[in-house]
Design an enzyme around this catalytic site. Structure first.
Site, PDB file in Angstrom:
ATOM      1  N   SER A   1       0.932  39.341   8.852  1.00  0.00           N
ATOM      2  CA  SER A   1      -0.244  39.704   8.063  1.00  0.00           C
ATOM      3  C   SER A   1      -0.184  39.160   6.628  1.00  0.00           C
ATOM      4  O   SER A   1      -0.176  37.949   6.426  1.00  0.00           O
ATOM      5  CB  SER A   1      -0.387  41.229   8.082  1.00  0.00           C
ATOM      6  OG  SER A   1      -1.594  41.645   7.519  1.00  0.00           O
TER       7      SER A   1
ATOM      8  N   ASP B   1       0.674  25.368   2.812  1.00  0.00           N
ATOM      9  CA  ASP B   1      -0.498  24.484   2.834  1.00  0.00           C
ATOM     10  C   ASP B   1      -0.658  23.682   1.548  1.00  0.00           C
ATOM     11  O   ASP B   1      -1.228  22.591   1.563  1.00  0.00           O
ATOM     12  CB  ASP B   1      -1.763  25.303   3.096  1.00  0.00           C
ATOM     13  CG  ASP B   1      -1.943  25.634   4.571  1.00  0.00           C
ATOM     14  OD1 ASP B   1      -1.003  25.379   5.350  1.00  0.00           O
ATOM     15  OD2 ASP B   1      -3.011  26.152   4.949  1.00  0.00           O
TER      16      ASP B   1
ATOM     17  N   LYS C   1      -0.488  37.562  12.841  1.00  0.00           N
ATOM     18  CA  LYS C   1      -1.529  38.564  12.650  1.00  0.00           C
ATOM     19  C   LYS C   1      -2.487  38.050  11.577  1.00  0.00           C
ATOM     20  O   LYS C   1      -2.174  38.053  10.401  1.00  0.00           O
ATOM     21  CB  LYS C   1      -0.897  39.898  12.258  1.00  0.00           C
ATOM     22  CG  LYS C   1      -1.829  41.105  12.423  1.00  0.00           C
ATOM     23  CD  LYS C   1      -2.586  41.423  11.162  1.00  0.00           C
ATOM     24  CE  LYS C   1      -3.386  42.704  11.298  1.00  0.00           C
ATOM     25  NZ  LYS C   1      -4.219  42.979  10.114  1.00  0.00           N
TER      26      LYS C   1
END
Length: 535
Positions: free
Chosen positions: A290, A301, A315
């Site tokens: 999460s 990224d 999640k």
């Protein structure tokens, strides 16, 4: 009751009735609402026996949510009250995280350094009685269980515990204490320029705690950071976003959310982060989930740091709390998280059994021990923002550098000692007898860490308690193989009880393969070379 049901449906209606939906869908909805109200009315009026309307409605809500996804849930009013108390910061109690399984309270995890852990309560223990009142198998609701477990600091509660492998109830007398919701487990220097921060979850105070630890480590000379998110189950999105801001540049996308009804919302870095220059290694494993995956995904990224460990949980669904008129709450999935490159990291959840057992399935197919056992289709491939490296969505964050789970370290003998609580009981009782002597002999942690060795006396105590718990090595070779891990764990537990979790992790991390790999990688001067070279 009909008013309550209608009020619930009216609260939910704005999430369903939107201008984006077709006229056909909108015209059908009132008929479905009337059908639900009529069914409840007919049951309460004409059913052969009297019915518990509150329970019937609650079970109906749970059944509806069960059709959606594993993270859309319903909480009764008493559960909501308890949840809000713990979210606010501190409370007095015994310090356990738990779930109810078949009318029995099962300890998920004792609070670190809390009353229950100090007394020897273990994950997996089942609490059968509280002060001679049976709470297991009697359908006692969560509120009444919590009311019995919580109480004023300094008061005593008597528990009887059922533990797997032991055919008798184990008594515990626990003195309630203030339970802290601190989410930073440890922060210390790994070497002269590399700091280590371990975040256990993301709560209201996590960012504040993180900044305090960051400042203290930078004063000690930290230039590079190991950010440990192993077994971090997530928490508040905003806390994760706030911490990501400390690593990224102004206007860089941290995460965005988007759902069928809710339009895309971007969370952008505000700039002015306190660690937007130093090199970063983020540690993850199969239990990282999460909000922890959001932070990991943003750093990966933007090629801001290197991700080390094993594929995270997966999640990526956003839950919105919806307060209902009677004080209960629905946590409804309304959107998905997307990392800056556009990845949704939510793993498939169509099969609830497979979803629940996903980690064991990963282990069985070798994914935790071999990076080659993880496969992503090309359709899930996207590219990082700065170096244009390929990364994949569809099921967690895959680390840049995989570290295998070393199953050869742990013998059956060691696992049995852990399962039955023998090691922790040995160290607790040893320290009860030796605390003052230990403090005099090792006035500082540095001296303890350098000089303390598990000696024959401590091992003799371990053998004594192991015999009591019916745990024996099959031969001398198994014992000798188990000894390094047993000794490390006992030394770390003693350090925790003499000082704190910070000292525990300074010892236990000495044999953490993911930590060691991160330190090896941070020796690379050029972070871009580290990220782009073949591995």
């Amino acid at each position: 009751m009909k008013k309550t049901i209608f009020a619930i449906l009216m609260i939910l209606a704005p999430f369903i009735l939107t201008a984006q939906e077709s006229k056909k869908r909108s015209s059908l909805l009132p008929e479905q609402l009337n059908k639900l109200l009529l069914t409840e009315s007919m049951i309460t009026r004409f059913y052969v026996d009297s019915v518990n309307e509150v329970k019937m409605v609650e079970e109906g809500i749970k059944a509806m949510l069960k059709q959606l996804d594993p993270h859309s849930t319903y909480s009764e009013p008493k559960e909501v009250k308890s949840l809000m108390e713990s979210m606010r910061g501190n409370f007095d109690g015994i310090g356990v995280q738990f779930n109810m399984v078949e009318d029995t309270l099962v300890v998920i995890q004792p609070t670190t350094n809390g009353p229950s852990e100090k007394a020897g309560i273990l994950a997996g223990d089942r609490i059968i009685t509280v002060n001679d009142t049976t709470i297991a198998g009697v359908k006692m609701d969560r509120y009444n269980i919590m009311r019995r477990l919580r109480g004023k600091k300094g008061t005593k509660v008597h528990l009887e515990i059922m533990r797997r492998g032991i055919n008798r109830l184990i008594p515990f007398d626990i003195v309630r204490d203030k339970i802290s919701t601190t989410t930073i487990d440890a922060a210390y220097m790994l070497d002269k320029k590399t700091g280590y921060i371990r975040i256990s979850s993301f709560g209201q105070k996590t960012h504040e705690e993180f900044l305090a630890k960051l400042d203290s480590l930078q004063k000690l000379g930290m230039k590079d950071m190991v950010l440990d998110l192993q077994s971090n189950g997530g928490g508040l999105l905003q806390a994760s976003v706030d911490i990501a801001n400390e690593f990224l540049n102004q206007s860089e996308l941290i995460v965005y959310t988007q759902g069928r009804v809710f339009p895309r919302y971007d969370y952008l870095a505000k700039g002015g982060g306190r660690f937007n220059k130093g090199r970063v290694a983020v540690l993850i494993d199969q239990n990282t989930a999460s909000a922890a995956e959001i932070l990991s995904g943003a750093i990966q990224d933007w090629d801001r740091g290197v991700i080390v460990g094993r594929r995270s949980f997966g999640k990526g669904l956003v839950q919105r709390p919806i307060d209902l008129p009677d004080g209960s709450m629905i946590r409804l999935t309304v959107a998905r998280y997307y990392t800056p490159s556009g990845r949704n990291i939510q793993k498939p959840y169509g099969d609830s059994i497979r979803y629940r057992d996903d980690i064991m399935q990963r282990y069985n197919r070798g994914e935790l021990t071999s990076a080659d056992s993880t496969h992503f289709p090309d359709s899930l491939k996207v590219f990082t923002k700065r170096l244009n490296r390929p990364v994949y969505g569809g099921g967690g964050i895959m680390p840049d550098y995989f570290v295998s789970l070393d199953t050869t370290k742990f013998t059956k003998y060691h696992r049995d000692l852990v399962r039955k609580g023998t090691i922790i009981q040995t160290t607790l009782r040893y320290l009860d007898d030796k605390r003052e002597e230990m403090k005099k002999k090792y006035p500082t942690f540095e001296e303890y860490n350098k000089k303390f060795k598990v000696d024959d006396e401590l091992l003799a105590r371990l053998h004594q308690y192991a015999e009591r718990d019916s745990v024996k090595p099959k031969d001398k070779e198994e014992f000798e193989k188990s000894l390094p891990q047993i000794s490390l764990q006992m030394k770390a537990l003693l350090a925790r009880d003499l000082w704190d979790m910070n000292e525990y992790f300074q010892i236990i991390n000495q044999d953490d393969d993911i930590v060691k790999k991160a330190m090896e990688l941070l020796k690379e001067r050029n972070i871009d070379a580290l990220l782009t070279k073949k591995r």
